[in-house]
Design a protein around this motif. Sequence first.
Motif, PDB file in Angstrom:
ATOM      1  N   PRO B   6      18.988  24.700  65.617  1.00  0.00           N
ATOM      2  CA  PRO B   6      17.791  24.448  64.825  1.00  0.00           C
ATOM      3  C   PRO B   6      16.556  24.256  65.706  1.00  0.00           C
ATOM      4  O   PRO B   6      16.659  23.657  66.768  1.00  0.00           O
ATOM      5  N   HIS B   7      15.443  24.817  65.275  1.00  0.00           N
ATOM      6  CA  HIS B   7      14.199  24.556  66.015  1.00  0.00           C
ATOM      7  C   HIS B   7      13.750  23.139  65.711  1.00  0.00           C
ATOM      8  O   HIS B   7      14.382  22.412  64.936  1.00  0.00           O
ATOM      9  N   ASP B   8      12.627  22.748  66.279  1.00  0.00           N
ATOM     10  CA  ASP B   8      12.305  21.333  66.309  1.00  0.00           C
ATOM     11  C   ASP B   8      12.172  20.645  64.956  1.00  0.00           C
ATOM     12  O   ASP B   8      12.363  19.452  64.858  1.00  0.00           O
ATOM     13  N   THR B   9      11.865  21.406  63.918  1.00  0.00           N
ATOM     14  CA  THR B   9      11.616  20.709  62.660  1.00  0.00           C
ATOM     15  C   THR B   9      12.818  20.678  61.723  1.00  0.00           C
ATOM     16  O   THR B   9      12.951  19.755  60.926  1.00  0.00           O
ATOM     17  N   THR B  10      13.710  21.668  61.796  1.00  0.00           N
ATOM     18  CA  THR B  10      14.900  21.612  60.942  1.00  0.00           C
ATOM     19  C   THR B  10      15.831  20.550  61.506  1.00  0.00           C
ATOM     20  O   THR B  10      16.190  20.611  62.677  1.00  0.00           O
ATOM     21  N   PRO B  11      16.243  19.586  60.691  1.00  0.00           N
ATOM     22  CA  PRO B  11      17.181  18.597  61.237  1.00  0.00           C
ATOM     23  C   PRO B  11      18.506  19.263  61.598  1.00  0.00           C
ATOM     24  O   PRO B  11      18.905  20.229  60.948  1.00  0.00           O
ATOM     25  N   ILE B  12      19.165  18.735  62.619  1.00  0.00           N
ATOM     26  CA  ILE B  12      20.500  19.221  62.951  1.00  0.00           C
ATOM     27  C   ILE B  12      21.447  18.857  61.808  1.00  0.00           C
ATOM     28  O   ILE B  12      22.270  19.663  61.387  1.00  0.00           O
ATOM     29  N   LEU B  13      21.289  17.650  61.315  1.00  0.00           N
ATOM     30  CA  LEU B  13      22.116  17.217  60.188  1.00  0.00           C
ATOM     31  C   LEU B  13      21.238  16.534  59.147  1.00  0.00           C
ATOM     32  O   LEU B  13      20.405  15.687  59.489  1.00  0.00           O
ATOM     33  N   GLU B  14      21.410  16.940  57.914  1.00  0.00           N
ATOM     34  CA  GLU B  14      20.683  16.263  56.838  1.00  0.00           C
ATOM     35  C   GLU B  14      21.669  15.981  55.706  1.00  0.00           C
ATOM     36  O   GLU B  14      22.193  16.896  55.073  1.00  0.00           O
ATOM     37  N   VAL B  15      21.930  14.707  55.483  1.00  0.00           N
ATOM     38  CA  VAL B  15      22.888  14.284  54.459  1.00  0.00           C
ATOM     39  C   VAL B  15      22.089  13.663  53.322  1.00  0.00           C
ATOM     40  O   VAL B  15      21.263  12.776  53.554  1.00  0.00           O
ATOM     41  N   THR B  16      22.308  14.176  52.108  1.00  0.00           N
ATOM     42  CA  THR B  16      21.555  13.659  50.966  1.00  0.00           C
ATOM     43  C   THR B  16      22.510  13.189  49.872  1.00  0.00           C
ATOM     44  O   THR B  16      23.333  13.961  49.386  1.00  0.00           O
ATOM     45  N   ASP B  17      22.401  11.921  49.546  1.00  0.00           N
ATOM     46  CA  ASP B  17      23.152  11.326  48.448  1.00  0.00           C
ATOM     47  C   ASP B  17      24.642  11.688  48.483  1.00  0.00           C
ATOM     48  O   ASP B  17      25.222  12.077  47.482  1.00  0.00           O
ATOM     49  N   LEU B  18      25.237  11.545  49.644  1.00  0.00           N
ATOM     50  CA  LEU B  18      26.664  11.860  49.780  1.00  0.00           C
ATOM     51  C   LEU B  18      27.522  10.804  49.082  1.00  0.00           C
ATOM     52  O   LEU B  18      27.360   9.606  49.309  1.00  0.00           O
ATOM     53  N   GLN B  19      28.402  11.298  48.232  1.00  0.00           N
ATOM     54  CA  GLN B  19      29.399  10.417  47.620  1.00  0.00           C
ATOM     55  C   GLN B  19      30.777  10.962  47.940  1.00  0.00           C
ATOM     56  O   GLN B  19      30.988  12.167  47.882  1.00  0.00           O
ATOM     57  N   VAL B  20      31.673  10.062  48.257  1.00  0.00           N
ATOM     58  CA  VAL B  20      33.049  10.482  48.497  1.00  0.00           C
ATOM     59  C   VAL B  20      33.976   9.605  47.673  1.00  0.00           C
ATOM     60  O   VAL B  20      33.974   8.380  47.823  1.00  0.00           O
ATOM     61  N   GLU B  21      34.739  10.245  46.804  1.00  0.00           N
ATOM     62  CA  GLU B  21      35.755   9.514  46.058  1.00  0.00           C
ATOM     63  C   GLU B  21      37.122   9.903  46.597  1.00  0.00           C
ATOM     64  O   GLU B  21      37.418  11.087  46.777  1.00  0.00           O
ATOM     65  N   LEU B  22      37.928   8.888  46.883  1.00  0.00           N
ATOM     66  CA  LEU B  22      39.274   9.142  47.380  1.00  0.00           C
ATOM     67  C   LEU B  22      40.237   8.933  46.216  1.00  0.00           C
ATOM     68  O   LEU B  22      40.266   7.855  45.616  1.00  0.00           O
ATOM     69  N   VAL B  23      40.986   9.990  45.906  1.00  0.00           N
ATOM     70  CA  VAL B  23      41.860   9.953  44.733  1.00  0.00           C
ATOM     71  C   VAL B  23      43.303   9.808  45.192  1.00  0.00           C
ATOM     72  O   VAL B  23      43.852  10.704  45.830  1.00  0.00           O
ATOM     73  N   THR B  24      43.910   8.661  44.917  1.00  0.00           N
ATOM     74  CA  THR B  24      45.320   8.477  45.270  1.00  0.00           C
ATOM     75  C   THR B  24      46.133   8.462  43.975  1.00  0.00           C
ATOM     76  O   THR B  24      45.587   8.559  42.888  1.00  0.00           O
ATOM     77  N   ALA B  25      47.440   8.326  44.136  1.00  0.00           N
ATOM     78  CA  ALA B  25      48.339   8.396  42.982  1.00  0.00           C
ATOM     79  C   ALA B  25      47.908   7.445  41.868  1.00  0.00           C
ATOM     80  O   ALA B  25      47.930   7.795  40.698  1.00  0.00           O
ATOM     81  N   ASP B  26      47.479   6.235  42.255  1.00  0.00           N
ATOM     82  CA  ASP B  26      47.254   5.230  41.218  1.00  0.00           C
ATOM     83  C   ASP B  26      45.813   4.757  41.079  1.00  0.00           C
ATOM     84  O   ASP B  26      45.518   3.870  40.279  1.00  0.00           O
ATOM     85  N   ARG B  27      44.904   5.306  41.889  1.00  0.00           N
ATOM     86  CA  ARG B  27      43.531   4.806  41.729  1.00  0.00           C
ATOM     87  C   ARG B  27      42.531   5.753  42.373  1.00  0.00           C
ATOM     88  O   ARG B  27      42.902   6.669  43.112  1.00  0.00           O
ATOM     89  N   VAL B  28      41.258   5.526  42.067  1.00  0.00           N
ATOM     90  CA  VAL B  28      40.174   6.281  42.682  1.00  0.00           C
ATOM     91  C   VAL B  28      39.263   5.285  43.393  1.00  0.00           C
ATOM     92  O   VAL B  28      38.825   4.309  42.800  1.00  0.00           O
ATOM     93  N   VAL B  29      39.033   5.524  44.682  1.00  0.00           N
ATOM     94  CA  VAL B  29      38.169   4.639  45.454  1.00  0.00           C
ATOM     95  C   VAL B  29      36.870   5.372  45.764  1.00  0.00           C
ATOM     96  O   VAL B  29      36.912   6.461  46.350  1.00  0.00           O
ATOM     97  N   ARG B  30      35.757   4.819  45.369  1.00  0.00           N
ATOM     98  CA  ARG B  30      34.495   5.427  45.800  1.00  0.00           C
ATOM     99  C   ARG B  30      34.157   4.852  47.177  1.00  0.00           C
ATOM    100  O   ARG B  30      33.488   3.834  47.299  1.00  0.00           O
TER     101      ARG B  30
END
Lengths: 267, 275
Positions: B6-30
């Motif tokens: 990336p040139h100077d203005t594009t970020p190398i990494l841009e994370v926006t409103d990341l949500q991760v839900e982990l789904v196991t056999a008996d529950r969901v963890v946000r």
Amino acid sequence: MSAFLSVRDLVVSYGGFRAVDGVSFDIGKGETLAVVGESGCGKSTIARALVRLVTPTSGSIELDGTDIAQLSEKQLRPVRHRVQMVFQDPYGSLDPHLTAERIVAEPLRGRSAADRHREAARLIDLVGLPASALDRRPAEFSGGQRQRIGIARALASSPDLLVLDEATSALDVSVQAQVLALLADLQRERGLTYLFISHNLGVVKQISDRIVVMRAGRLVETGATDDVLRSPAEPYTRALRAAALDPTTMRGRKPRDVVRQLQGAPA
Amino acid sequence: MVFPIPHDTTPILEVTDLQVELVTADRVVRAVDGVSFRIGRGETVTIIGESGSGKSTTAMGVLQLLPEDLAVLSGSVKVGGVDLLVDRDAARRIRGRMVSLIPQDPMTALSPVHSVGKQLTGAIRLAGHPRSAARARAVELLEAVRIPRPAEQLDKYPHQLSGGMLQRVLIAIALAGHPVLLVADEPTSALDVTVQAGILDLMLELQERTGIGILMITHDLGVARLVSDRIHVMKDGRFVESGEAEQVVDAPHEEYTKRLLAAVPQLGTFEEVPA
Ligand SMILES: Nc1ncnc2c1ncn2[C@@H]1O[C@H](COP(=O)(O)OP(=O)(O)OP(=O)(O)O)[C@@H](O)[C@H]1O
Ligand SMILES: Nc1ncnc2c1ncn2[C@@H]1O[C@H](COP(=O)(O)OP(=O)(O)OP(=O)(O)O)[C@@H](O)[C@H]1O
Ligand SMILES: [Mg+2]
Ligand SMILES: [Mg+2]
């Protein structure tokens, strides 16, 4: 006072390589000895020798008057529960197939199921994990949560000597403070003896009475923790002391400058 | 090359409103509940915070390393402008080449049945080096991470190395690929402070030379204060405080951050000249 643990001229070799090369120290009952030193200098190897996961090449390990250095597996049986270890690697040391409850209660074989459940629940709570953790397996925990399961398991058999190998390295400072307070409480109430291996000199200062500084398999300096940390005598100890990062003392300094200054442990 | 650097203005990494839900056999963890941050060229951004707050899950989510049957992700994760949550194949193409991970957990990251040398040269070859040059490069990398007698260590298996040596092998593997983004999850937790200083120096030097962006996770507030441009403080899946490194460490606003800083064990000063 005679020592609770007395290690003399301990040598542990892997093949021809002497990972621990003639180390001696004592720990009194109810005392905490910290072991610090360069990565790869033999700290975990000493820990493994104390719980007899490895057999020393030579030297003695007297536990409460009995030399356990060369005891056979059978002879070790009555001693095993008295010495427990919290392993450096919280991932590899927990059986991935078992629930946290089974892992923690594993040393309590022979007690009733209800008893084991009650005790596991008590220990899980003691290390600051919720009761819901009991039914989960290692993969479902974060690094610091697994480390605390390892601590709970080590406490289950009510050991006299607890060998803690980087046991708080995956904990945030706030949870770490709680675990250190728990260890201090147990020591006060039950007279537990600790061998505490850590890279964190601040933690070492807080928890230990005396300190052993190691390098390349040998002991380079030992003494009361406060003395050694305040006025380290050996160049290597001074280098360690100088490289400890205190978040409050680097105000206004450039990272590269700080890091350059920290470098250069004597060869 | 898969992406332009990336040139100077594009970020190398841009994370926006990341949500991760982990789904196991008996529950969901946000595990991650809406976090946003960006890393520009030559910047280090650090996540500190509570054990179990979702730091590693954020890192693994960014790299698309969470198993598909476990994790449900939403939001966006752009590396060099390409959204990895939209172009699912992109993550696989760049991992180990342009984007590298130093994982929190050495033992599951390394295979117990292959020598350290084999695993390191594997990473070197993935990065495009010819087989003939791989061993020399492996020795060079182990030297760079301050592992003594590097040639000798290549033939060892993971269980024959100490905790801190393994951690440095993981760092060497991560650096094998000339990444533009390095995700480092507790990269120095198993190192004594003198070796740690060497590794931090290596990372800072690499950053100065190549403009690499670094996403760092650490419990060591001294390390965070030293290497970071910005720090995010995480608790229960969210950032409770974000700011310049100096501000967060020297003058935190939030109660939780203040509590963390108050819990750092104090070491005090020492006599630099022996008595
Ligand atoms: N099973 C083994 N076979 C061969 N060598 C080994 C084995 N285990 C450890 N070593 C070597 O012994 C030395 C000491 O390792 P040890 O794990 O005791 O170090 P340590 O002081 O705990 O280091 P760290 O702080 O990095 O955890 C290292 O050089 C290591 O490579
Ligand atoms: N595979 C999984 N299944 C279910 N829950 C999980 C799984 N992996 C992690 N979790 C949960 O998700 C939450 C976030 O975990 P994560 O590993 O991201 O924490 P962390 O901030 O990295 O903590 P630490 O500092 O202790 O490493 C934790 O509460 C953890 O128990
Ligand atoms: Mg070790
Ligand atoms: Mg983690």
